[in-house]
Design a protein around this motif. Sequence first.
Motif, PDB file in Angstrom:
ATOM      1  N   PRO A  50      30.885   7.612 -24.549  1.00 51.61           N
ATOM      2  CA  PRO A  50      30.137   8.128 -25.401  1.00 51.61           C
ATOM      3  C   PRO A  50      28.617   7.662 -25.001  1.00 51.61           C
ATOM      4  N   PHE A  51      27.551   8.743 -25.589  1.00 54.12           N
ATOM      5  CA  PHE A  51      26.312   8.404 -25.331  1.00 54.12           C
ATOM      6  C   PHE A  51      25.543   8.983 -26.910  1.00 54.12           C
ATOM      7  N   GLU A  52      24.381   8.017 -26.914  1.00 54.04           N
ATOM      8  CA  GLU A  52      23.658   8.517 -28.077  1.00 54.04           C
ATOM      9  C   GLU A  52      22.388   9.285 -27.699  1.00 54.04           C
ATOM     10  N   GLY A  53      21.747  10.017 -28.676  1.00 53.14           N
ATOM     11  CA  GLY A  53      20.763  10.930 -28.505  1.00 53.14           C
ATOM     12  C   GLY A  53      19.589  10.401 -27.440  1.00 53.14           C
ATOM     13  N   ARG A  54      19.088   9.167 -27.610  1.00 49.50           N
ATOM     14  CA  ARG A  54      18.315   8.485 -26.699  1.00 49.50           C
ATOM     15  C   ARG A  54      18.724   8.675 -25.289  1.00 49.50           C
ATOM     16  N   GLU A  55      19.868   8.140 -25.198  1.00 50.41           N
ATOM     17  CA  GLU A  55      20.406   8.235 -23.661  1.00 50.41           C
ATOM     18  C   GLU A  55      20.429   9.454 -23.100  1.00 50.41           C
ATOM     19  N   LEU A  56      20.899  10.551 -24.037  1.00 51.35           N
ATOM     20  CA  LEU A  56      20.655  12.109 -23.543  1.00 51.35           C
ATOM     21  C   LEU A  56      19.294  12.460 -23.100  1.00 51.35           C
ATOM     22  N   LEU A  57      18.201  12.082 -23.997  1.00 46.95           N
ATOM     23  CA  LEU A  57      16.853  12.618 -23.553  1.00 46.95           C
ATOM     24  C   LEU A  57      16.408  11.883 -22.680  1.00 46.95           C
ATOM     25  N   LEU A  58      16.873  10.470 -22.287  1.00 47.31           N
ATOM     26  CA  LEU A  58      16.202   9.828 -21.019  1.00 47.31           C
ATOM     27  C   LEU A  58      17.196  10.293 -19.710  1.00 47.31           C
ATOM     28  N   ALA A  59      18.266  10.932 -20.034  1.00 43.23           N
ATOM     29  CA  ALA A  59      18.898  11.601 -18.756  1.00 43.23           C
ATOM     30  C   ALA A  59      18.255  12.807 -18.663  1.00 43.23           C
ATOM     31  N   LEU A  60      17.882  13.634 -19.649  1.00 42.66           N
ATOM     32  CA  LEU A  60      17.179  14.903 -19.346  1.00 42.66           C
ATOM     33  C   LEU A  60      15.897  14.766 -18.666  1.00 42.66           C
ATOM     34  N   ALA A  61      15.113  13.727 -18.930  1.00 40.55           N
ATOM     35  CA  ALA A  61      13.925  13.570 -18.564  1.00 40.55           C
ATOM     36  C   ALA A  61      13.969  12.963 -17.134  1.00 40.55           C
ATOM     37  N   GLU A  62      14.943  12.117 -16.607  1.00 39.71           N
ATOM     38  CA  GLU A  62      15.000  11.527 -15.347  1.00 39.71           C
ATOM     39  C   GLU A  62      15.538  12.903 -14.584  1.00 39.71           C
ATOM     40  N   CYS A  63      16.165  13.817 -15.061  1.00 34.04           N
ATOM     41  CA  CYS A  63      16.474  15.211 -14.474  1.00 34.04           C
ATOM     42  C   CYS A  63      15.375  15.949 -13.984  1.00 34.04           C
ATOM     43  N   GLN A  64      14.710  16.538 -15.303  1.00 27.77           N
ATOM     44  CA  GLN A  64      13.812  17.341 -15.084  1.00 27.77           C
ATOM     45  C   GLN A  64      12.304  16.960 -14.439  1.00 27.77           C
ATOM     46  N   LEU A  65      11.839  15.609 -14.638  1.00 28.61           N
ATOM     47  CA  LEU A  65      10.585  14.927 -14.506  1.00 28.61           C
ATOM     48  C   LEU A  65      10.691  14.191 -13.339  1.00 28.61           C
ATOM     49  N   ILE A  66      11.886  13.751 -12.816  1.00 26.10           N
ATOM     50  CA  ILE A  66      12.008  12.721 -11.920  1.00 26.10           C
ATOM     51  C   ILE A  66      12.752  13.335 -10.418  1.00 26.10           C
ATOM     52  N   ALA A  67      14.020  13.342 -11.099  1.00 28.95           N
ATOM     53  CA  ALA A  67      15.108  13.820  -9.844  1.00 28.95           C
ATOM     54  C   ALA A  67      14.769  15.314  -9.281  1.00 28.95           C
ATOM     55  N   LYS A  68      14.645  16.271 -10.107  1.00 29.07           N
ATOM     56  CA  LYS A  68      14.636  17.416  -9.501  1.00 29.07           C
ATOM     57  C   LYS A  68      13.109  17.608  -8.787  1.00 29.07           C
ATOM     58  N   PRO A  69      12.124  17.270  -9.321  1.00 27.62           N
ATOM     59  CA  PRO A  69      10.996  17.185  -8.293  1.00 27.62           C
ATOM     60  C   PRO A  69      10.795  16.666  -7.051  1.00 27.62           C
ATOM     61  N   ALA A  70      11.488  15.404  -7.043  1.00 27.73           N
ATOM     62  CA  ALA A  70      11.915  14.608  -5.992  1.00 27.73           C
ATOM     63  C   ALA A  70      12.710  15.486  -4.732  1.00 27.73           C
ATOM     64  N   ALA A  71      13.745  15.916  -5.377  1.00 28.44           N
ATOM     65  CA  ALA A  71      14.657  16.901  -4.540  1.00 28.44           C
ATOM     66  C   ALA A  71      13.786  18.205  -3.766  1.00 28.44           C
ATOM     67  N   ARG A  72      12.933  18.830  -4.721  1.00 31.08           N
ATOM     68  CA  ARG A  72      12.160  19.988  -4.436  1.00 31.08           C
ATOM     69  C   ARG A  72      11.095  19.407  -3.136  1.00 31.08           C
ATOM     70  N   LYS A  73      10.561  18.400  -3.473  1.00 35.45           N
ATOM     71  CA  LYS A  73       9.643  17.707  -2.382  1.00 35.45           C
ATOM     72  C   LYS A  73      10.312  17.436  -0.959  1.00 35.45           C
ATOM     73  N   ALA A  74      11.473  16.970  -1.116  1.00 36.18           N
ATOM     74  CA  ALA A  74      12.376  16.401   0.068  1.00 36.18           C
ATOM     75  C   ALA A  74      12.819  17.654   0.840  1.00 36.18           C
ATOM     76  N   ALA A  75      13.095  18.829  -0.128  1.00 31.51           N
ATOM     77  CA  ALA A  75      13.329  20.028   0.875  1.00 31.51           C
ATOM     78  C   ALA A  75      12.183  20.741   1.188  1.00 31.51           C
ATOM     79  N   SER A  76      11.224  20.600   1.079  1.00 31.32           N
ATOM     80  CA  SER A  76       9.734  21.396   1.363  1.00 31.32           C
ATOM     81  C   SER A  76       9.486  20.913   2.660  1.00 31.32           C
TER      82      SER A  76
END
Length: 290
Positions: free
Chosen positions: A264-290
């Motif tokens: 189970p997760f709390e709303g805060r954890e969900l928002l942190l996961a979304l931020a990790e994905c949208q602001l950190i993990a996905k931009p890093a993946a794009r940079k690595a692929a470029s």
Amino acid sequence: MDTSGILKSLSVSPADERGRPNSLNLRGKAMESLLEMLDACERPSSRREYSRWQFRRESIEMRLVQSGGSTNIKVLTRNISRGGLSLLHNNFMHPLTRCEVSLPHPVRGKVLVPGRVIRCVHRGGVVHEVGVRFDQPVDARYIADVDPLDNQFSYAEPPTDQLSGTCVLVSHSPEDGSMVRQALGDTTLSFASFDSVAVAAPILFGADLVLLATDLPESTPKQSVGALRDTGFGGGIVLLAPDREPRTRLAVLAAPADVILVKPFEGRELLLALAECQLIAKPAARKAAS
């Protein structure tokens, strides 16, 4: 905190510089005892942008760049965040001193990270705690070897003002939909929920984030991610795992998603996961692929 008595009790013995694991010549239980005491006296701060993780390394190479040349030393480290590093040294380091630290990355090996000293605090005896700020953020979750199923993320608090676009939930659980909808109330993310990838397909191409349940009927997490990508979706994927059981762990780690969030997760954890994905993990993946 005065650590002079602590160091005396730890029996720090003099040694040839070449044989020292670090400038304090501390290792093993002596090192752990000092770090435990420092951690016990630590006061939590609400002003940090990034989470700090324990990063106890007996010997990290560091190069100090000063007028007239550079000096190579070995230091022991205390903790790390995406933005910086805390280490212990046997001498004062002047703030603004340029430096470079060699950090272990599980995939890339040793990574040389430039930065500068932003503070140096005398902890007692010869012990000085030094704060280093990196020139650019680092992948601290991987460097600190944080368990990807521990619901620990890079931001200390959810940067809700930076989350934007469309978030799609693919889950057959009504409870998931209620939780996500409530958590997204403080963001500008629009939200849609579906019970399968096939039903969600028409709007996935223009979406930014997908929360994907890993227990969809008749589909493994890897197959679900593959079906999601087959629709043309190129955004970030957060897997919603039901638990941390060994079988679940193997299945979700085999799926090429960006972030894992365990129930189970709390709303805060969900928002942190979304931020990790949208602001950190996905931009890093794009940079690595470029």
